[in-house]
Motif scaffolding. Structure first.
Motif, PDB file in Angstrom:
ATOM      1  N   GLN A   6       1.249  -1.073  -0.308  1.00 33.44           N
ATOM      2  CA  GLN A   6      -0.084   0.119   0.029  1.00 33.44           C
ATOM      3  C   GLN A   6       1.144   1.374  -0.197  1.00 33.44           C
ATOM      4  O   GLN A   6       1.606   1.345   0.425  1.00 33.44           O
ATOM      5  CB  GLN A   6      -0.813   0.052   0.847  1.00 33.44           C
ATOM      6  N   ILE A   7       0.166   2.359  -0.539  1.00 34.54           N
ATOM      7  CA  ILE A   7       0.719   3.694  -0.369  1.00 34.54           C
ATOM      8  C   ILE A   7       0.231   4.869   0.315  1.00 34.54           C
ATOM      9  O   ILE A   7      -1.270   4.728  -0.276  1.00 34.54           O
ATOM     10  CB  ILE A   7       0.986   4.159  -1.544  1.00 34.54           C
ATOM     11  N   ASN A   8       0.519   5.418   1.111  1.00 34.92           N
ATOM     12  CA  ASN A   8       0.261   6.168   1.898  1.00 34.92           C
ATOM     13  C   ASN A   8       0.276   7.496   1.347  1.00 34.92           C
ATOM     14  O   ASN A   8       2.107   8.001   1.472  1.00 34.92           O
ATOM     15  CB  ASN A   8      -0.343   6.137   3.741  1.00 34.92           C
ATOM     16  N   VAL A   9      -0.494   9.056   0.593  1.00 33.07           N
ATOM     17  CA  VAL A   9       0.539   9.708   0.297  1.00 33.07           C
ATOM     18  C   VAL A   9       0.139  11.019   1.330  1.00 33.07           C
ATOM     19  O   VAL A   9      -1.030  11.227   1.572  1.00 33.07           O
ATOM     20  CB  VAL A   9      -0.793  10.422  -0.902  1.00 33.07           C
ATOM     21  N   ASP A  10       0.937  11.500   2.054  1.00 28.92           N
ATOM     22  CA  ASP A  10       0.579  12.805   3.134  1.00 28.92           C
ATOM     23  C   ASP A  10       0.703  14.173   2.163  1.00 28.92           C
ATOM     24  O   ASP A  10       1.412  15.060   1.951  1.00 28.92           O
ATOM     25  CB  ASP A  10       1.735  13.018   3.835  1.00 28.92           C
ATOM     26  N   LEU A  11      -0.816  14.838   1.498  1.00 24.24           N
ATOM     27  CA  LEU A  11      -0.658  15.377   1.301  1.00 24.24           C
ATOM     28  C   LEU A  11      -0.150  16.664   1.641  1.00 24.24           C
ATOM     29  O   LEU A  11       0.357  17.882   1.109  1.00 24.24           O
ATOM     30  CB  LEU A  11      -2.141  15.489  -0.238  1.00 24.24           C
ATOM     31  N   SER A  12      -0.040  16.478   2.649  1.00 25.93           N
ATOM     32  CA  SER A  12       0.841  17.618   3.737  1.00 25.93           C
ATOM     33  C   SER A  12       1.865  17.838   3.938  1.00 25.93           C
ATOM     34  O   SER A  12       2.528  18.994   3.223  1.00 25.93           O
ATOM     35  CB  SER A  12       0.188  18.025   5.034  1.00 25.93           C
ATOM     36  N   ALA A  13       2.340  16.707   3.407  1.00 30.11           N
ATOM     37  CA  ALA A  13       4.138  16.784   2.815  1.00 30.11           C
ATOM     38  C   ALA A  13       4.275  17.401   1.903  1.00 30.11           C
ATOM     39  O   ALA A  13       5.406  18.014   1.807  1.00 30.11           O
ATOM     40  CB  ALA A  13       4.375  15.037   3.292  1.00 30.11           C
ATOM     41  N   VAL A  14       3.683  17.045   0.593  1.00 28.68           N
ATOM     42  CA  VAL A  14       3.780  17.399  -0.119  1.00 28.68           C
ATOM     43  C   VAL A  14       3.344  19.159  -0.145  1.00 28.68           C
ATOM     44  O   VAL A  14       3.961  19.598  -0.990  1.00 28.68           O
ATOM     45  CB  VAL A  14       2.583  16.967  -1.431  1.00 28.68           C
ATOM     46  N   GLU A  15       2.468  20.019  -0.069  1.00 32.20           N
ATOM     47  CA  GLU A  15       2.249  21.007   0.275  1.00 32.20           C
ATOM     48  C   GLU A  15       3.286  21.399   0.785  1.00 32.20           C
ATOM     49  O   GLU A  15       3.864  22.751   0.974  1.00 32.20           O
ATOM     50  CB  GLU A  15       0.972  21.095   0.729  1.00 32.20           C
ATOM     51  N   GLU A  16       3.654  21.008   1.643  1.00 30.14           N
ATOM     52  CA  GLU A  16       4.891  21.849   2.295  1.00 30.14           C
ATOM     53  C   GLU A  16       6.103  21.864   2.032  1.00 30.14           C
ATOM     54  O   GLU A  16       6.753  22.690   2.166  1.00 30.14           O
ATOM     55  CB  GLU A  16       5.618  20.311   4.277  1.00 30.14           C
ATOM     56  N   ASN A  17       6.078  20.325   1.140  1.00 28.01           N
ATOM     57  CA  ASN A  17       7.401  20.674  -0.108  1.00 28.01           C
ATOM     58  C   ASN A  17       7.840  21.969  -0.512  1.00 28.01           C
ATOM     59  O   ASN A  17       8.863  22.410  -0.943  1.00 28.01           O
ATOM     60  CB  ASN A  17       7.805  19.317  -0.270  1.00 28.01           C
ATOM     61  N   VAL A  18       6.077  22.134  -1.428  1.00 32.47           N
ATOM     62  CA  VAL A  18       5.879  23.517  -2.248  1.00 32.47           C
ATOM     63  C   VAL A  18       6.647  24.798  -1.216  1.00 32.47           C
ATOM     64  O   VAL A  18       7.162  25.326  -1.412  1.00 32.47           O
ATOM     65  CB  VAL A  18       4.878  23.153  -2.528  1.00 32.47           C
ATOM     66  N   ARG A  19       6.031  24.129   0.011  1.00 35.04           N
ATOM     67  CA  ARG A  19       6.213  25.824   0.787  1.00 35.04           C
ATOM     68  C   ARG A  19       7.662  26.317   0.920  1.00 35.04           C
ATOM     69  O   ARG A  19       8.527  26.845   1.090  1.00 35.04           O
ATOM     70  CB  ARG A  19       6.090  25.748   2.260  1.00 35.04           C
ATOM     71  N   VAL A  20       8.827  25.387   1.210  1.00 33.89           N
ATOM     72  CA  VAL A  20       9.945  24.908   1.531  1.00 33.89           C
ATOM     73  C   VAL A  20      10.867  25.805   0.230  1.00 33.89           C
ATOM     74  O   VAL A  20      11.580  26.280  -0.063  1.00 33.89           O
ATOM     75  CB  VAL A  20      10.725  23.725   1.762  1.00 33.89           C
ATOM     76  N   LEU A  21      10.218  25.102  -0.804  1.00 38.90           N
ATOM     77  CA  LEU A  21      10.935  25.263  -2.430  1.00 38.90           C
ATOM     78  C   LEU A  21      10.360  27.173  -2.035  1.00 38.90           C
ATOM     79  O   LEU A  21      11.711  27.879  -2.833  1.00 38.90           O
ATOM     80  CB  LEU A  21      10.147  24.735  -3.222  1.00 38.90           C
TER      81      LEU A  21
END
Length: 143
Positions: A6-21
């Protein structure tokens, strides 16, 4: 046999990556006249299995553009009411008159990566046919 993958996608982490960039690319006191960064999230191949529509909806107000590989991937996002501009990276020579594509092209929300002169000429004919300007991005192979 029981499938345990299974894969668990943490969209908050994806969003945080964009914020950091964005934060890392933001002009500083040393570069006050620099333009703000423009970010394009590449979400081709169903966002690499994460779910392109889900990722697009989550990042829509946080990035300036999405990149997909095919027109079908772009249509999927457009049909899901994604309003952020979309760059199609595969070579496209013609655009169907479908309501979805025409509406996106006529509003400047569909951009195309140009790989060859012949493709640019074909898209120019499409633009003339539709009576619109089509945003183009040059794909330059530097080595």
């Amino acid at each position: 046999m029981l499938n345990t993958s299974q894969i668990n996608v943490d969209l908050s982490a994806v969003e945080e990556n964009v914020r950091v960039l964005r934060e890392a690319l933001t002009p500083t006191a040393q570069t006050p006249d620099a333009d703000p960064p423009r970010l394009c999230a590449v979400i081709k191949a169903d966002a690499y299995g994460l779910g392109s529509v889900r990722v697009a909806h989550r990042l829509e107000k946080k990035v300036d553009m999405f990149a997909v590989y095919t027109l079908n991937e772009a249509i999927e996002l457009l049909n899901a009411s994604v309003r952020t501009p979309i760059l199609v990276m595969s070579p496209v020579y013609s655009i169907a008159d479908s309501d979805t594509l025409y509406r996106a092209v006529s509003h400047g929300r569909l951009h195309f990566s140009v790989h060859a002169l012949e493709q640019a000429q074909a898209l120019a004919k499409q633009a003339d046919r539709f009576g619109v300007e089509i945003p183009l991005h040059l794909d330059v192979n530097t080595g």
